[in-house]
Design an enzyme around this catalytic site. Sequence first.
Site, PDB file in Angstrom:
ATOM      1  CD  GLU A  40      -2.709   1.029   2.625  1.00 54.64           C
ATOM      2  OE1 GLU A  40      -3.543   1.937   2.786  1.00 54.64           O
ATOM      3  OE2 GLU A  40      -2.596   0.067   3.396  1.00 54.64           O
ATOM      4  CD  GLU A 138      -7.344   1.187   5.831  1.00 51.47           C
ATOM      5  OE1 GLU A 138      -6.619   0.344   6.363  1.00 51.47           O
ATOM      6  OE2 GLU A 138      -7.003   1.867   4.844  1.00 51.47           O
TER       7      GLU A 138
END
Length: 162
Positions: A40, A138
């Site tokens: 990420e 998220e």
Amino acid sequence: ALAGNLRPGEEREKQIGRIRENLRWICEEARAVGITILVEAINAFDNKFYPFTNTADTLAFLDSVGAANLEYLYDIYHMQIDEGDVIRTIRDNFQYLAHFHTGGVPGRREIDESQELYYPAIMKALVDLGHKGYVAQEFIPTPKEQEKQLAALEKAVKICDV
């Protein structure tokens, strides 16, 4: 996988080289048991020492590792902060994007109408591109009460269900 923060004062390329070698080893071990590793990118505004803060550099790094089971986790929240224009970035790089995270900008809050990102359009772009995988919610819920947090999550799921 997150790369961890770079150490100020130590040569950047040397540190990136260590990350590359570690990921090669991790990917080899993971491949043996059928696991894909996702990396990420994180925005530089919130994380000034994180090494991967935009799509182009992250994809170039992943390519340099050379592992078929290493893919990119595109966090819409982080990339809106560092790059903006998330729908074009997703379209231009879709073949390399394995998974997506949501989060409202500013503040990684709920993905509702108080945020600058319009998630129905982003999700429609993913559907139009043929995305068959998951999109993870998220965000940090604003309400403190659990039932309100669950309602915020339910709303986010409905927003993303195009």
